[in-house]
Structures are given as structure tokens and as C-alpha cells.
Write an enzyme that holds these catalytic residues in place. Structure first.
Site, PDB file in Angstrom:
ATOM      1  CD  GLU A  92      37.676  34.774  43.924  1.00  0.00           C
ATOM      2  OE1 GLU A  92      37.575  33.595  43.630  1.00  0.00           O
ATOM      3  OE2 GLU A  92      37.305  35.569  43.006  1.00  0.00           O
TER       4      GLU A  92
ATOM      5  CG  ASP B 266      43.680  34.173  38.763  1.00  0.00           C
ATOM      6  OD1 ASP B 266      43.036  35.191  38.855  1.00  0.00           O
ATOM      7  OD2 ASP B 266      43.597  33.224  38.055  1.00  0.00           O
TER       8      ASP B 266
END
Length: 439
Positions: free
Chosen positions: A202, A33
Site C-alpha cells: 500500500e 502517513d
């Protein structure tokens, strides 16, 4: 001597100022991430940190306890600044949730603001908190409470040219709201971004370029996530879907998560993949590749590479298994140690004529005199090393019967500057190479 021991010795001798890698860019721990930002002339990387789960309920799921920060000036050598925030530091968070997912960091008014999701005490779901520091590498001190009115994960903050800040996050869709000047409170009601494409989305990352606003996000195109994007004339939309930035992983890694960054005139895509954990895609590692725009502002699709970006120092350990190109036959890549995949990969040349290239290696003033290679072979052979097509070394590899051996030979005809390497098997069969290094 294995790769990890040699790395530590070289580090102690001052050969490196930090972690050195191609793709993935960080070894020795999992990173996922990635949000990349430019602060103080350097790139700072704010990833999440996958770990093996210490609790039974997360054995087959994402497990994240804390955050590290990394920095680099050349996108090749990375310094690990250590843990900057842990779940035990968050006063409102559940200290046993292991849910410190994708973060972000921005700078305003002399303070660095670190945004992170976590599971709150006594509640289900996620909230988004803020921690602050006087430096981009922390440590960060969390505020007593999460941001009111925000439930979800994957925070991203866009600081517009007029100083207005916008918070984007995932929570039953993609959301956006204005932030107050203190960056810790909402200044508008959240807006659900129009469904720019059907399917689960997302991890929003938003940025502005040439007056256009880009909303980029992982999107489940089929069974796994690709990276897609939409554009708008306003930071709060409406956004129009434009296309794919990176396609689904060919190895089936379920997630991808990313950020885009301009640094020294070049744009880059930071993303993750499960290179160091091929059998468990909840342990990911950060990669970087160059990114380009079309004349109309749309983004060209990025094809992931092993070589990654940046110029490699010839004196570093050059992992030719992270090749730029290779012969169609006769070259295979495998892990050096199946029990410790952080030791990296090896290149297996099965027969004469097989080759790999490794682009952008800096030989400095051209006065390097030797090349070393860590090799192994059941049959023996000769490795030929070329720089931009010119032969600079031949390495005679003996039969080693399953053992690794480091061989060193002199260089001839080496020129100064940056060159593309080619390593080939000019004779023999079944030769393995861990790394090469010039000195």
C-alpha cells in the site's frame, strides 16, 4: 514545573517559532502517513491525524477526522498551521466515517492541489478527492466530487519534468494513471502495477531521480510492514523490485508509511512509528532520518534513529533521551509521565560511567554562560557535560526523593559553533535527566 508548562512559557517568551523536536518530530498530537514537499523554500509536511475514536466501531482501528499541515526551514522547528481540511468539509464524503487517511499535495499553475482519501456517502470503500488552495498551508477547499474512475486510498502524485502528472494509489494492489492538466481527472485508464513482490502493498510514493523512476511502498514482509522500492525507466512501469528502504519495526508497529524528499542537497526519509503510543499501534508519529543513494542509483537501507536530523539550537530544550549513541550498560530510557506520553522521555543513568551523546548542537558565538538540567535522583551524583570531548560543566545532583528539580550551573571553556554533546554520570547512582538547555 513540568515539560509542557515550561514549553508554553518559553513559547510565549519568543524562545521558539514553532514545535521543536527530534524523533518523533511532532509532539502533542499524533501524526502519520507523512508526505513531505518543498514549497517556497520550506518543507511542508502533509500527514494524516490519528485521534482517539469518538465512535465505538473504531475503538481498535484507525480513526482520522481532519488534516493539519506543518512547515519547517531546518527540519527541527516545526510550525503547525492548524486544521486545513476536515471530513465535515467534504461534500461527497461521509462526515461520520473518520477515514481521512494518507494525503498528498502538489503545486501546479499557481494552485496547490491536496489529494486525500475518504469514505463516500452511501458507498463502501474509499474514493480519492481533491481540494485546492492558493497557499501550501491551506485551508483547502474540496471539489464537489471525487476523481472519477479511482477507488482506493493513499494517493501520490508525481509531476514529471515535462509537466505530465501521474496519480498512484492503493486499491487491490498499486495503481497508476495519467492525470489531465487540471489534476482533477484521469487522462488514461488505471494500470495495475506489476506485482514486484509477493505480499500486501500500500502507500505508494513515486519520484524521479537522474532519469530513473522510483516506486516506493510499505510491504508486509512478514507480519508487519517494511518499506520497499522498485525502479523503472517509465513513470508507469514496468517496475523492477530493488530492495528494502527500512526494515520492519523492532517493536511490532504494524504499519509504516513514508515519503522521500531532497532538501538543500540532502535526501530524507519521512516515516511513522508508534513512539508515543507503544500499546496501540493505530496512533502513530512522524519521524525523519537521512537517506543516501549508491552510485548505481539504488537506495541504501535506512536504520531509524532517535536523534533524527537537523542541528539543535543549544538554547532549546535538548532531549538527551533522543541520543545519538550511548554506553552499552547503565543507560535506560522511559516515559516522563506514563499517563501523558506526549511529555516525552527521560534518561536514567544507573551507575557511574554511564553516558549518552547528542550530536549536532549549535552554540552560536560561544557566549552562552549557563546550562540548566531538569533532574531527579534517589541517591545523588554528578553529571558531567562535554562538548566534543571538552568538559564544559559539572552538575551536582542532590537527592530529590522522587521530585524533579531544575539545576543551573556556569559553563567553562565553551567554544563557538556546532558540537557533539556528551552527558555522563561521573559519580553517584540512579540519576534521571529530563532535558538540558544552555543560556
Amino acid at each position: 514545573m513540568n515539560k509542557r508548562v515550561l514549553f508554553v512559557l518559553l513559547l510565549c517568551l519568543g524562545a521558539f517559532s514553532g514545535l521543536v523536536a527530534q524523533n518523533p518530530i511532532i509532539s502533542g498530537q499524533f501524526t502519520a502517513d507523512p508526505t513531505a514537499r518543498v514549497f517556497e523554500g520550506k518543507v511542508y509536511l502533509y500527514p494524516s491525524h490519528d485521534i482517539p475514536s469518538p465512535v465505538e466501531r473504531l475503538q481498535e482501528w484507525f480513526c482520522m477526522e481532519d488534516y493539519h499541515v506543518f512547515s519547517s526551514e531546518d527540519l527541527v522547528k516545526w510550525t503547525d498551521h492548524g486544521v486545513v481540511l476536515s471530513q465535515s468539509d467534504v461534500p461527497w464524503g461521509d462526515a461520520g466515517s473518520y477515514s481521512m487517511w494518507a494525503p498528498d499535495c502538489v503545486y501546479k499553475n499557481g494552485t496547490y492541489y491536496f489529494f486525500f482519501p475518504a469514505s463516500p456517502k452511501g458507498e463502501k470503500g474509499f474514493r480519492i478527492g481533491v481540494a485546492t488552495s492558493d497557499t501550501p498551508f491551506g485551508p483547502f477547499k474540496p471539489l464537489a466530487e471525487p476523481i472519477a474512475g479511482v477507488q482506493g486510498i493513499d494517493p501520490c502524485v508525481l509531476l514529471d519534468k515535462d509537466g505530465q502528472a501521474y496519480l498512484y494509489w492503493s486499491g487491490r494492489g498499486l495503481n497508476v494513471a495519467r492525470l489531465k492538466n487540471n489534476l482533477t481527472e484521469l487522462d488514461s485508464a488505471p494500470v495495475l502495477v506489476a506485482d514486484v513482490k509477493d505480499g500486501f502493498k500500500e502507500g505508494p510514493f513515486a519520484f524521479e531521480r537522474n532519469g530513473k523512476y522510483y516506486l516506493t511502498y510499505p510491504w508486509v514482509k512478514d507480519k508487519t510492514e517494511c518499506l520497499a522500492y522498485a525502479m523503472s525507466d517509465s513513470p508507469m512501469g514496468p517496475f523492477e523490485y530493488k530492495g528494502i528502504i527500512m526494515d520492519q519495526s523492532p517493536t511490532g508497529c504494524w504499519t509504516n508509511h513514508h515519503s522521500l524528499l531532497e532538501y538543500k542537497g540532502q535526501w530524507y526519509l519521512f516515516y511513522h512509528h508508534n513512539d508515543y503510543s507503544p500499546d496501540f499501534d493505530k496512533n502513530r508519529s512522524v519521524c525523519i532520518d537521512s537517506l543516501f543513494f549508491n552510485a548505481d542509483g539504488t537506495i541504501r537501507q535506512v536504520v531509524p534513529t532517535l536523534r533524527g536530523v537537523g542541528i539543535a539550537d543549544a538554547r532549546s530544550l535538548i532531549q538527551i533521551d533522543r541520543y545519538s549513541t550511548k554506553s552499552e550498560e547503565g543507560v535506560f530510557i522511559d516515559y516522563v509521565n506514563q499517563d501523558d506520553k506526549f511529555e516525552g522521555w527521560k534518561t536514567f543513568f544507573s551507575h557511574e560511567g554511564a553516558w549518552v551523546t547528542f550530536h549536532r548542537v549549535d552554540f552560536g558565538d560561544g557566549k552562552l554562560q549557563k546550562v540548566s538540567a531538569r533532574v531527579s535522583s534517589e541517591m545523588g551524583g554528578t553529571l558531567q557535560v562535554c562538548a566534543d570531548g571538552h568538559v564544559i560543566a559539572d552538575i551536582e545532583v542532590p537527592v530529590t526523593v522522587g521530585r524533579w528539580q531544575t539545576l543551573t550551573v556556569p559553563l567553562t571553556g565553551l567554544q563557538e559553533g556546532v558540537h557533539n554533546l556528551c552527558v555522563s554520570l561521573s559519580s553517584g547512582r540512579n540519576v534521571q535527566v529530563d532535558w538540558i538547555r544552555f543560556e
